[in-house]
Motif scaffolding. Structure first.
Motif, PDB file in Angstrom:
ATOM      1  N   LEU A   1      49.713  31.344  56.152  1.00 36.51           N
ATOM      2  CA  LEU A   1      50.373  30.078  55.823  1.00 36.51           C
ATOM      3  C   LEU A   1      51.773  30.020  56.422  1.00 36.51           C
ATOM      4  O   LEU A   1      52.161  29.005  57.005  1.00 36.51           O
ATOM      5  CB  LEU A   1      50.434  29.892  54.309  1.00 36.51           C
ATOM      6  CG  LEU A   1      49.121  29.492  53.652  1.00 36.51           C
ATOM      7  CD1 LEU A   1      49.188  29.686  52.145  1.00 36.51           C
ATOM      8  CD2 LEU A   1      48.766  28.050  53.996  1.00 36.51           C
TER       9      LEU A   1
ATOM     10  N   GLN B   1      55.308  30.997  46.764  1.00 41.62           N
ATOM     11  CA  GLN B   1      55.575  29.697  47.368  1.00 41.62           C
ATOM     12  C   GLN B   1      56.200  29.870  48.744  1.00 41.62           C
ATOM     13  O   GLN B   1      57.061  30.725  48.930  1.00 41.62           O
ATOM     14  CB  GLN B   1      56.534  28.892  46.495  1.00 41.62           C
ATOM     15  CG  GLN B   1      56.015  28.630  45.107  1.00 41.62           C
ATOM     16  CD  GLN B   1      57.074  27.972  44.246  1.00 41.62           C
ATOM     17  OE1 GLN B   1      57.884  27.186  44.727  1.00 41.62           O
ATOM     18  NE2 GLN B   1      57.079  28.298  42.973  1.00 41.62           N
TER      19      GLN B   1
ATOM     20  N   ILE C   1      45.805  25.238  56.561  1.00 38.78           N
ATOM     21  CA  ILE C   1      46.841  25.255  55.529  1.00 38.78           C
ATOM     22  C   ILE C   1      46.297  24.648  54.242  1.00 38.78           C
ATOM     23  O   ILE C   1      46.457  25.208  53.151  1.00 38.78           O
ATOM     24  CB  ILE C   1      48.108  24.511  56.017  1.00 38.78           C
ATOM     25  CG1 ILE C   1      48.797  25.314  57.117  1.00 38.78           C
ATOM     26  CG2 ILE C   1      49.057  24.202  54.863  1.00 38.78           C
ATOM     27  CD1 ILE C   1      49.822  24.536  57.918  1.00 38.78           C
TER      28      ILE C   1
ATOM     29  N   ALA D   1      45.958  27.223  50.844  1.00 38.25           N
ATOM     30  CA  ALA D   1      46.889  27.047  49.729  1.00 38.25           C
ATOM     31  C   ALA D   1      46.189  26.358  48.563  1.00 38.25           C
ATOM     32  O   ALA D   1      45.305  25.527  48.756  1.00 38.25           O
ATOM     33  CB  ALA D   1      48.087  26.219  50.179  1.00 38.25           C
TER      34      ALA D   1
ATOM     35  N   VAL E   1      49.518  21.930  48.206  1.00 40.81           N
ATOM     36  CA  VAL E   1      50.429  21.634  49.319  1.00 40.81           C
ATOM     37  C   VAL E   1      51.086  20.287  49.031  1.00 40.81           C
ATOM     38  O   VAL E   1      50.395  19.321  48.716  1.00 40.81           O
ATOM     39  CB  VAL E   1      49.687  21.571  50.676  1.00 40.81           C
ATOM     40  CG1 VAL E   1      50.645  21.199  51.800  1.00 40.81           C
ATOM     41  CG2 VAL E   1      48.992  22.887  50.981  1.00 40.81           C
TER      42      VAL E   1
ATOM     43  N   ALA F   1      53.842  25.085  50.137  1.00 34.40           N
ATOM     44  CA  ALA F   1      52.481  25.602  49.922  1.00 34.40           C
ATOM     45  C   ALA F   1      52.553  26.652  48.823  1.00 34.40           C
ATOM     46  O   ALA F   1      53.441  27.510  48.840  1.00 34.40           O
ATOM     47  CB  ALA F   1      51.927  26.204  51.208  1.00 34.40           C
TER      48      ALA F   1
END
Length: 131
Positions: free
Chosen positions: A48, A76, A106, A110, A113, A127
């Protein structure tokens, strides 16, 4: 770069110029956590970070800042860039020339997001992974 706060929160802040710098910072951030996240979660965090930083450099010209945060429940990744334009879904280019794979990845990796405009211009992409 690293800040451990009394409430158990850990935060790293930096301004990487290359995705490799961001990946290296992510590995250092993960190594400093206790307990360390699972291998699967750690790999997802590094991916990420790499994709968010790559996208900011490619589509917005730079990363204004990268913050890596951890608390007891979550990890995070927060990326600020100077472009107000939100990420766009594109048809992936199977020849590898123009990409189109990063943003969908992504969104898959996650748990959450968010994309928010910044009052001073640009945007923030956050994320979140469950720790």
């Amino acid at each position: 770069m690293s800040d451990t706060q009394p409430n158990g929160h850990v935060e790293w802040a930096l301004r990487p110029e290359l995705p490799a710098e961001a990946r290296e910072a992510a590995h250092g951030f993960l190594a400093g956590l206790s307990p360390e996240p699972s291998e699967h979660t750690s790999q997802n965090l590094v991916l990420l970070v790499s994709e968010l930083v790559t996208n900011a450099i490619r589509h917005a010209g730079e990363v204004t800042s990268l913050h890596l945060r951890a608390d007891r429940r979550s990890l995070q990744i927060v990326v600020h860039d100077p472009s107000p334009a939100p990420p766009q879904d594109r048809t992936p280019d199977l020849t590898g020339r123009t990409g189109g794979f990063g943003w969908p990845m992504i969104l898959r990796l996650a748990e959450k997001v968010t994309v928010l405009p910044r009052p001073e211009g640009g945007k923030t992409i956050r994320a979140v992974l469950t720790r």
